[in-house]
Design a protein around this motif. Structure first.
Motif, PDB file in Angstrom:
ATOM      1  N   CYS A   1       6.583 -57.346  15.339  1.00 38.20           N
ATOM      2  CA  CYS A   1       7.254 -56.185  14.735  1.00 38.20           C
ATOM      3  C   CYS A   1       6.318 -54.990  14.701  1.00 38.20           C
ATOM      4  O   CYS A   1       6.731 -53.852  14.988  1.00 38.20           O
ATOM      5  CB  CYS A   1       7.727 -56.521  13.317  1.00 38.20           C
ATOM      6  SG  CYS A   1       9.068 -57.733  13.241  1.00 38.20           S
ATOM      7  N   MET A   2       5.063 -55.225  14.370  1.00 38.40           N
ATOM      8  CA  MET A   2       4.080 -54.143  14.332  1.00 38.40           C
ATOM      9  C   MET A   2       3.832 -53.592  15.723  1.00 38.40           C
ATOM     10  O   MET A   2       3.807 -52.365  15.927  1.00 38.40           O
ATOM     11  CB  MET A   2       2.773 -54.652  13.721  1.00 38.40           C
ATOM     12  CG  MET A   2       2.860 -55.021  12.257  1.00 38.40           C
ATOM     13  SD  MET A   2       1.258 -55.663  11.649  1.00 38.40           S
ATOM     14  CE  MET A   2       1.642 -55.890   9.896  1.00 38.40           C
TER      15      MET A   2
ATOM     16  N   ARG B   1       8.111 -51.411  14.882  1.00 36.05           N
ATOM     17  CA  ARG B   1       9.203 -51.627  13.937  1.00 36.05           C
ATOM     18  C   ARG B   1       8.692 -51.875  12.515  1.00 36.05           C
ATOM     19  O   ARG B   1       9.475 -51.969  11.573  1.00 36.05           O
ATOM     20  CB  ARG B   1      10.048 -52.826  14.391  1.00 36.05           C
ATOM     21  CG  ARG B   1      10.650 -52.661  15.780  1.00 36.05           C
ATOM     22  CD  ARG B   1      11.739 -51.596  15.794  1.00 36.05           C
ATOM     23  NE  ARG B   1      12.784 -51.917  14.859  1.00 36.05           N
ATOM     24  CZ  ARG B   1      13.772 -52.773  15.100  1.00 36.05           C
ATOM     25  NH1 ARG B   1      13.823 -53.408  16.264  1.00 36.05           N
ATOM     26  NH2 ARG B   1      14.707 -52.999  14.190  1.00 36.05           N
ATOM     27  N   ALA B   2       7.371 -52.016  12.378  1.00 39.45           N
ATOM     28  CA  ALA B   2       6.747 -52.194  11.065  1.00 39.45           C
ATOM     29  C   ALA B   2       5.415 -51.453  11.072  1.00 39.45           C
ATOM     30  O   ALA B   2       4.793 -51.308  12.135  1.00 39.45           O
ATOM     31  CB  ALA B   2       6.523 -53.679  10.769  1.00 39.45           C
TER      32      ALA B   2
ATOM     33  N   ASP C   1      16.080 -59.914   2.791  1.00 43.11           N
ATOM     34  CA  ASP C   1      16.120 -58.559   3.355  1.00 43.11           C
ATOM     35  C   ASP C   1      15.241 -57.610   2.547  1.00 43.11           C
ATOM     36  O   ASP C   1      14.551 -56.751   3.119  1.00 43.11           O
ATOM     37  CB  ASP C   1      17.557 -58.052   3.396  1.00 43.11           C
ATOM     38  CG  ASP C   1      18.380 -58.720   4.491  1.00 43.11           C
ATOM     39  OD1 ASP C   1      17.785 -59.425   5.336  1.00 43.11           O
ATOM     40  OD2 ASP C   1      19.613 -58.548   4.496  1.00 43.11           O
ATOM     41  N   ARG C   2      15.242 -57.751   1.226  1.00 38.90           N
ATOM     42  CA  ARG C   2      14.369 -56.904   0.404  1.00 38.90           C
ATOM     43  C   ARG C   2      12.901 -57.210   0.674  1.00 38.90           C
ATOM     44  O   ARG C   2      12.065 -56.298   0.755  1.00 38.90           O
ATOM     45  CB  ARG C   2      14.691 -57.080  -1.077  1.00 38.90           C
ATOM     46  CG  ARG C   2      15.976 -56.389  -1.511  1.00 38.90           C
ATOM     47  CD  ARG C   2      16.069 -56.252  -3.017  1.00 38.90           C
ATOM     48  NE  ARG C   2      16.248 -57.546  -3.678  1.00 38.90           N
ATOM     49  CZ  ARG C   2      17.436 -58.115  -3.885  1.00 38.90           C
ATOM     50  NH1 ARG C   2      18.538 -57.515  -3.445  1.00 38.90           N
ATOM     51  NH2 ARG C   2      17.532 -59.278  -4.502  1.00 38.90           N
ATOM     52  N   PHE C   3      12.573 -58.494   0.820  1.00 39.90           N
ATOM     53  CA  PHE C   3      11.190 -58.859   1.133  1.00 39.90           C
ATOM     54  C   PHE C   3      10.756 -58.250   2.461  1.00 39.90           C
ATOM     55  O   PHE C   3       9.638 -57.747   2.596  1.00 39.90           O
ATOM     56  CB  PHE C   3      11.043 -60.386   1.204  1.00 39.90           C
ATOM     57  CG  PHE C   3      11.287 -61.103  -0.097  1.00 39.90           C
ATOM     58  CD1 PHE C   3      11.092 -60.487  -1.321  1.00 39.90           C
ATOM     59  CD2 PHE C   3      11.721 -62.424  -0.095  1.00 39.90           C
ATOM     60  CE1 PHE C   3      11.317 -61.153  -2.519  1.00 39.90           C
ATOM     61  CE2 PHE C   3      11.949 -63.105  -1.275  1.00 39.90           C
ATOM     62  CZ  PHE C   3      11.744 -62.475  -2.496  1.00 39.90           C
ATOM     63  N   LEU C   4      11.651 -58.300   3.435  1.00 40.93           N
ATOM     64  CA  LEU C   4      11.314 -57.789   4.752  1.00 40.93           C
ATOM     65  C   LEU C   4      11.099 -56.266   4.721  1.00 40.93           C
ATOM     66  O   LEU C   4      10.184 -55.749   5.380  1.00 40.93           O
ATOM     67  CB  LEU C   4      12.407 -58.141   5.765  1.00 40.93           C
ATOM     68  CG  LEU C   4      12.505 -59.629   6.134  1.00 40.93           C
ATOM     69  CD1 LEU C   4      13.773 -59.881   6.944  1.00 40.93           C
ATOM     70  CD2 LEU C   4      11.283 -60.069   6.922  1.00 40.93           C
TER      71      LEU C   4
ATOM     72  N   VAL D   1       7.095 -56.191   4.538  1.00 42.48           N
ATOM     73  CA  VAL D   1       6.742 -56.018   5.951  1.00 42.48           C
ATOM     74  C   VAL D   1       6.920 -54.576   6.381  1.00 42.48           C
ATOM     75  O   VAL D   1       6.195 -54.071   7.238  1.00 42.48           O
ATOM     76  CB  VAL D   1       7.597 -56.959   6.836  1.00 42.48           C
ATOM     77  CG1 VAL D   1       7.159 -56.859   8.295  1.00 42.48           C
ATOM     78  CG2 VAL D   1       7.486 -58.395   6.360  1.00 42.48           C
ATOM     79  N   GLY D   2       7.892 -53.879   5.757  1.00 40.38           N
ATOM     80  CA  GLY D   2       8.104 -52.480   6.073  1.00 40.38           C
ATOM     81  C   GLY D   2       9.055 -52.228   7.215  1.00 40.38           C
ATOM     82  O   GLY D   2       9.078 -51.131   7.788  1.00 40.38           O
ATOM     83  N   VAL D   3       9.886 -53.235   7.532  1.00 40.58           N
ATOM     84  CA  VAL D   3      10.850 -53.041   8.624  1.00 40.58           C
ATOM     85  C   VAL D   3      12.105 -52.379   8.110  1.00 40.58           C
ATOM     86  O   VAL D   3      12.369 -52.375   6.918  1.00 40.58           O
ATOM     87  CB  VAL D   3      11.207 -54.387   9.296  1.00 40.58           C
ATOM     88  CG1 VAL D   3       9.960 -55.056   9.852  1.00 40.58           C
ATOM     89  CG2 VAL D   3      11.913 -55.320   8.307  1.00 40.58           C
TER      90      VAL D   3
END
Length: 206
Positions: free
Chosen positions: A150-151, A155-156, A195-198, A202-204
């Motif tokens: 993702c990084m 995307r993050a 979804d909130r954790f992500l 993670v910042g996605v």
């Protein structure tokens, strides 16, 4: 810990090629089923495993020296199967790295509901506590790789993928454990929390 029984009289005939491996797999299958039911590796007995398979207890000891060796083999199989399921969930999600990370994370959460006893043993067994056990790191390494993708795809936010993955795994583990231990609480759907954790950890963007 159970100790090995004394040798019995008479020589045991050698298994045909492949039979020993099949019996060992059946013993591990039985141990997994009982561990899922008992939710406590200390409550597992070699005799109970033998009864489950339909063999003599001495046959179990031919493959595993003691209960701890059997529990360790069962947990390794469990981790292997969970890892394959997580990878399959990623593949089903397509090529998008965020969708793959989400699918992997959700699979691990839902698996815990389906195998609550095994989940408890995985995280609480003294046999599985050593950091030197290689298979313990594979799930975490897979999540780190998913976060890094993702990084790398932008995307993050860039950062320490291993640290972010550990935060994510800790959050999901806490959410699952609370649900299993306090089932009557009006919990939100796990997917909403994931979804909130992500997004927050993670910042996605989903």
């Amino acid at each position: 810990m159970e100790t090995s029984p004394p040798p019995t009289g008479g020589a045991r005939s050698r298994n045909r090629r492949g039979q020993g491996e099949r019996l060992r797999a059946e013993i591990v299958d039985a141990a997994l089923a009982l561990l899922d039911e008992l939710a406590d590796d200390q409550a597992l007995s070699m005799r109970a495993v033998a009864r489950h398979v339909g063999i003599a207890a001495t046959s179990v000891y031919l493959h595993f020296a003691d209960r701890d060796a059997l529990v360790l083999a069962a947990l390794e199989r469990c981790q292997h199967d969970l890892l394959r399921a997580a990878e399959a969930a990623e593949d089903d999600a397509g090529d998008d790295p965020v969708a793959r990370l989400r699918a992997r994370t959700m699979l691990q959460g839902t698996w815990a509901y389906e195998h609550a006893g095994l989940y408890k043993v995985l995280h609480e067994s003294a046999v599985n506590r050593s950091s030197e056990i290689p298979f313990r790191r594979r799930l975490g390494d897979g999540t780190t790789l998913a976060v890094r993708r993702c990084m790398d795809a932008g995307r993050a936010p860039a950062g320490d993928a291993a640290e972010v993955a550990l935060d994510l795994r800790s959050a999901v583990h806490g959410a699952v454990s609370l649900r299993l231990n306090i089932p009557d609480h009006p919990w939100p759907p796990l997917a909403e929390q994931v979804d909130r954790f992500l997004t927050r950890l993670v910042g996605v963007e989903l």
